[in-house]
Enzyme design. Structure first.
Site, short mmCIF file in Angstrom:
data_model
loop_
_atom_site.label_atom_id
_atom_site.label_comp_id
_atom_site.label_asym_id
_atom_site.label_seq_id
_atom_site.Cartn_x
_atom_site.Cartn_y
_atom_site.Cartn_z
CD GLU A 1 -2.96 1.09 2.29
OE1 GLU A 1 -4.05 0.58 2.03
OE2 GLU A 1 -2.67 1.54 3.42
CD GLN B 1 13.22 34.27 -9.45
OE1 GLN B 1 13.34 34.89 -8.39
NE2 GLN B 1 14.19 34.15 -10.31
NE ARG C 1 -5.85 35.62 -12.67
CZ ARG C 1 -6.98 36.28 -12.59
NH1 ARG C 1 -7.88 36.16 -13.55
NH2 ARG C 1 -7.21 37.05 -11.57
#
Ligand SMILES: Cc1cc2nc3c(=O)[nH]c(=O)nc-3n(C[C@H](O)[C@H](O)[C@H](O)COP(=O)(O)OP(=O)(O)OC[C@H]3O[C@@H](n4cnc5c(N)ncnc54)[C@H](O)[C@@H]3O)c2cc1C
Length: 384
Positions: free
Chosen positions: A247, A284, A273
């Site tokens: 798992e 940055q 955007r």
């Protein structure tokens, strides 16, 4: 070192991604809001072979090696936007099917595996209790041997993934206090829907992975045949530890796939955007967040693949699985926070996937053992 995928692995990866996009992604927001399990999607995944990845063909599975199974999970995590369904699939695979395959008798394998693989029945495991989480051995659930054929189990389990819909659960119970965790716990196969004395709660409401049902399991003097014991008496810890190795690697490969999709979404948004007359990706502060997301993915992948590689060589990978789980889960949460930050106010809105991914990611630092427990485990391997 060879990081290339075989042709079969590449083809299967593409097929899973296409399948997930076509069959699993409609109505994700609604299912998340309603905390609804996608049974049709479950069945479609079974038809795709995803419920039987490492299970030998004789029981209806695909008989894949660990690396190919892990790659399939990574592809599913990448293609499926509803991370609750892959979580339920992983629960069944690594904490029910694989332990039956590894520790079960021939009769148990023949009885359960073919129906688990076809999706007809649902499985999971129940270890955690209201007062025994990280401290597994402090479990209060007891199994008392009445005679050669019969055990009596009493106790309460909680946080049981797939519990409310499960047909078979691997239930861990204490069979000897004196023998400690190593030899004092035994695993049993219990069918909650048809066994007298077993009560399963309705789904517990939770923050993320909401389409994956999780419940409590009450056992009131439940009589269990010895033929339902999984593995030897006292071998519960071995079953549990083997489950966790699978798992902590294969489920977290699914999270890695989700992180890859999240990164692509963030790059797209950062290029699209505009603020202050330029795309936000040119700032940055934003591009470095994205670079860090990429870095986490590139570090996570070899950690996971190393576990698969070791397991395919027949070696144990307890510490390596703990390292991979710890890193991927914390990376997943951090990248999900970064994604919300990159999307700004939209990242807080349901319509954009990133808020759901953040909620889904938080559980990963808790289940399969918390981050603290993974660090304890690693430290123990280092002799501390
Ligand atoms: C989405 C989800 C699905 C789950 N599915 C399953 C399932 O299918 N079956 C199942 O059995 N369980 C399941 N669990 C339970 C999970 O395994 C437990 O939540 C986990 O082991 C932690 O136990 P706990 O919640 O009782 O926390 P606790 O053990 O009470 O821990 C609380 C805090 O104390 C810290 N802590 C505890 N002990 C130590 C220590 N020795 N050293 C340092 N810090 C420590 C922990 O790290 C944590 O921060 C699931 C949980 C979640 C969230």
């Amino acid at each position: 070192m060879d990081f290339s995928l075989t042709e079969d692995q590449q083809v299967f990866r593409t097929q899973i991604i296409d399948f997930a996009r076509k069959r699993l992604n409609a109505g994700v927001i609604e299912r998340d809001e309603a905390a609804a399990f996608d049974r049709d999607g479950w069945q479609a995944c079974a038809e795709m072979g995803l419920l039987g990845l490492p299970v030998p063909e004789v029981y209806g599975g695909l008989g894949l090696d660990v690396t190919s199974s892990m790659l399939a999970m990574e592809a599913l995590g990448y293609g499926a936007h509803d991370q609750g369904l892959p979580f339920a699939i992983n629960t069944q695979l690594w904490t029910c099917e694989v332990p039956i395959l590894t520790f079960g008798t021939e009769a148990q394998k023949a009885h359960y595996l073919p129906r688990l693989v076809t999706g007809e029945i649902v499985g999971g495991h129940a270890s955690s209790e209201p007062n025994a989480g990280s401290d597994v051995f402090s479990m209060a659930t007891r199994a008392e041997k009445l005679d050669d054929d019969t055990w009596k189990l009493s106790g309460t389990k909680t946080f049981v993934s797939n519990g409310p819909i499960a047909d078979v659960l691997i239930v861990f119970a204490k069979t000897s206090q004196a023998r400690g965790f190593g030899a004092g716990i035994t695993a049993f196969l219990i069918e909650p829907k048809t066994t007298a004395g077993v009560t399963v709660s309705p789904p517990i409401h939770k923050m993320g992975l909401r389409s994956s049902p999780m419940g409590e399991l009450a056992l009131d003097e439940v009589l269990v045949q010895d033929s339902q014991r999984l593995g030897k008496v006292g071998a519960g810890q071995a079953v549990f530890s083997s489950e966790m190795e699978w798992e902590r690697s294969c489920l977290f490969a699914c999270h890695l796939g989700a992180m890859e999709r999240q990164l692509e979404k963030c790059i797209e948004h950062a290029k699209d955007r505009k603020q202050f007359g330029q795309t936000i990706g040119s700032f940055q502060a934003v591009s470095h967040r994205i670079a860090n997301m990429k870095l986490r993915i590139e570090v996570a992948r070899p950690l996971l693949y190393k576990v698969a590689w070791l397991k395919d060589r027949g070696e144990r990978a307890v510490m390596e699985a703990a390292i991979a789980k710890l890193y991927v889960s914390e990376a997943y949460v951090q990248s999900s926070l970064d994604a919300v930050a990159i999307f700004g106010g939209y990242g807080f809105c349901t319509e954009y996937e990133v808020e759901r991914m953040l909620r889904d990611s938080v559980g990963s630092v808790l289940y399969s053992g918390t981050s603290d427990i993974q660090r304890n485990l690693i430290a123990r391997f280092l002799g501390l």
